[in-house]
Enzyme design. Structure first.
Site, PDB file in Angstrom:
ATOM      1  N   HIS A 297       0.042 -11.941   1.320  1.00  0.00           N
ATOM      2  CA  HIS A 297      -0.807 -10.989   0.618  1.00  0.00           C
ATOM      3  C   HIS A 297      -1.162 -11.456  -0.801  1.00  0.00           C
ATOM      4  O   HIS A 297      -0.285 -11.725  -1.610  1.00  0.00           O
ATOM      5  CB  HIS A 297      -0.089  -9.639   0.548  1.00  0.00           C
ATOM      6  CG  HIS A 297      -0.979  -8.494   0.228  1.00  0.00           C
ATOM      7  ND1 HIS A 297      -0.537  -7.188   0.256  1.00  0.00           N
ATOM      8  CD2 HIS A 297      -2.286  -8.426  -0.101  1.00  0.00           C
ATOM      9  CE1 HIS A 297      -1.530  -6.382  -0.065  1.00  0.00           C
ATOM     10  NE2 HIS A 297      -2.605  -7.107  -0.308  1.00  0.00           N
TER      11      HIS A 297
ATOM     12  N   TYR B  80       0.822  -1.209   0.000  1.00  0.00           N
ATOM     13  CA  TYR B  80       0.000   0.000   0.000  1.00  0.00           C
ATOM     14  C   TYR B  80       0.862   1.268   0.000  1.00  0.00           C
ATOM     15  O   TYR B  80       0.618   2.199   0.773  1.00  0.00           O
ATOM     16  CB  TYR B  80      -0.918   0.025   1.213  1.00  0.00           C
ATOM     17  CG  TYR B  80      -1.866  -1.145   1.346  1.00  0.00           C
ATOM     18  CD1 TYR B  80      -2.283  -1.869   0.234  1.00  0.00           C
ATOM     19  CD2 TYR B  80      -2.355  -1.526   2.594  1.00  0.00           C
ATOM     20  CE1 TYR B  80      -3.146  -2.945   0.362  1.00  0.00           C
ATOM     21  CE2 TYR B  80      -3.224  -2.595   2.733  1.00  0.00           C
ATOM     22  CZ  TYR B  80      -3.611  -3.300   1.615  1.00  0.00           C
ATOM     23  OH  TYR B  80      -4.467  -4.367   1.760  1.00  0.00           O
TER      24      TYR B  80
END
Length: 455
Positions: free
Chosen positions: A150, A82
């Protein structure tokens, strides 16, 4: 690397009472079950990113995190993928006010490993260790409460198992990690890998985070191939992330940040969502209001079999609330993301109203000095939202329950593990000076972030 945290004035009043720690323990090789302490509302910081905002450094991330803590939120979800999210969250949690008032043991930090960029993934033990070390530094902490692998659908199941085993070695040998899970989009892949981890290692995953799979548009996560399959694989908690479908379920459409339009929804699906938004408008509501309330309120019960008894955010400043105060049952865990203070404030109002509608809400409201009919209002609001939710689903038609492919056909991992390192393989974060200006769309309109109205 993360910079030295900068002090931001958070309050001019004396420090309130230091907040109590979450009751975690590790005794005789047994740790507290995640499902007994994980807060059921998690602040997601994917919005601290160039995908969702033109300049995340311009956001008041310190104010958002501090306000979330004062309203009772005790868990923050982030990822190295992110962009500057870990850095911004770490700096917000490192201010003197937060450190004095909210000790590290009083909140959860959840982050991820494995995804580096849109087309680069590295699940090797070496990269897992390096990624965790960098996350610890950016977040200014000595341990991570929960680490996910992830977006596991982009690599092979064997790579995921290898990464999980390495994270467990770090957990057992170094104590820098407490709980371990996986995250991703395709429900079938999440279920298969959870089963494989249990079969290959003899130990189930602590958590599996799914996103955009329990929304107004897609509720597959609540079905037999979703939480029931994960429960059967021994998974303790299944957080539901992105209740707005990565911003799809909004009147203004998908978010367009500095990286452009990244959303995978097709033009036809977006058109159906616009029709659903017009339907909500005709009934005096906004699509995102119905979507966020429906997802949060319905998942509290639908996701309870893989939920948690952790203390919920009260939604009221400086009011601590326990799970017993809202009925004592497991609550489905949700991850919400906001970019601006009004969004957070309105989300907290919605969450408080949802809690008022739970078992014992009538008595809780009176004891807390809130309106004695708050429970009744919450129940009536639930009925109204449910009616409009059913109308939205009728309009979506065949698009209801649809899941876009992830990864896209033809995807190839661009990572070359034997030549890349954290320093030379990772694209540099944009600094405030280098952050791009909002890009004009066709026709000259400038893309700007807009508040998310809720109630």
């Amino acid at each position: 690397m993360a910079s030295t945290p900068t002090e931001h004035p958070s309050t001019t009043s004396p420090f309130p009472t230091q907040q109590r720690p979450i009751p975690y323990s590790f005794v005789n090789g047994r740790r507290t079950p995640l499902s007994s302490i994980l807060p059921p509302l998690i602040f997601g910081t994917a919005t601290f990113n160039h995908q969702y905002n033109s300049d995340p450094f311009a956001l008041d991330t310190t104010g958002l995190v501090t306000s979330a803590l004062t309203h009772g939120i005790r868990a923050f979800d982030t990822s190295p993928y992110y962009g500057p999210s870990e850095q911004l969250l770490g700096e917000a949690l490192a201010t003197p006010f937060v450190r004095e008032t909210f000790p590290r043991a009083s909140y959860f930090i959840l982050t991820k490993v494995g995804r580096i960029s849109a087309e680069e993934f590295d699940y090797s033990p070496q990269w897992v260790r390096q990624s965790v070390a960098c996350s610890l530094e950016r977040l200014h902490t000595s341990y991570l409460d929960l680490v996910y692998c992830h977006d596991i659908e982009f690599v092979s199941p064997a790579e995921v198992v290898e990464a999980v085993m390495e994270l467990r070695r770090m957990r057992d040998e170094e104590g820098t990690i407490r709980y371990i899970g996986i995250s991703g989009y395709p429900i079938d892949v999440l279920g298969h890998v959870a089963e494989l981890v249990l079969k290959e290692t003899g130990e189930p995953l602590d958590a599996v985070q799914s996103y955009a799979n329990f929304t107004l548009q897609n509720q597959t996560l609540a079905g037999p191939q979703g939480i029931q399959r994960l429960k059967n694989a021994g998974v303790d908690v299944v957080p539901n992330a992105s209740p707005l479908g990565m911003g799809l379920l909004r009147r203004q459409g998908v978010p367009v940040g500095a990286l452009g339009d990244f959303h995978p929804a097709s033009r036809e699906l977006r058109s159906a969502v616009r029709e659903a938004s017009n339907f909500c408008d005709r009934h005096g509501e906004k699509l995102e209001v119905i979507a966020i309330r429906f997802a949060l309120e319905t998942w509290i019960s639908a996701g309870s079999i893989v939920g948690s008894k952790g203390d919920p955010a009260s939604g009221v400043p400086w009011k601590q609330e326990s799970n017993d105060d809202v009925g004592g049952a497991k609550l489905g865990v949700s991850v919400i993301g906001v970019s601006k203070p009004p969004e957070l404030e309105k989300t907290m109002l919605v969450w408080r109203s949802i809690l008022d509608g739970l078992e014992g809400g009538e008595e809780t409201a009176v004891q807390a000095g809130r309106w004695y009919r708050a429970w009744e209002w919450s129940r009536n609001r639930r009925k109204a939202v449910q009616i409009l939710a059913e109308g939205v689903q009728e309009i979506l038609g065949d698009w209801f329950g649809y899941a876009w492919p992830s990864p896209s056909p033809g995807f190839v991992n661009q990572r070359k593990k034997h030549t890349k390192t954290m320093n030379d393989g990772e694209a540099p974060w944009l600094t405030p000076a280098a952050s791009p200006e909002p890009k004009p769309l066709e026709g000259g309109e400038v893309v700007e972030e807009r508040n998310l109205p809720l109630r």
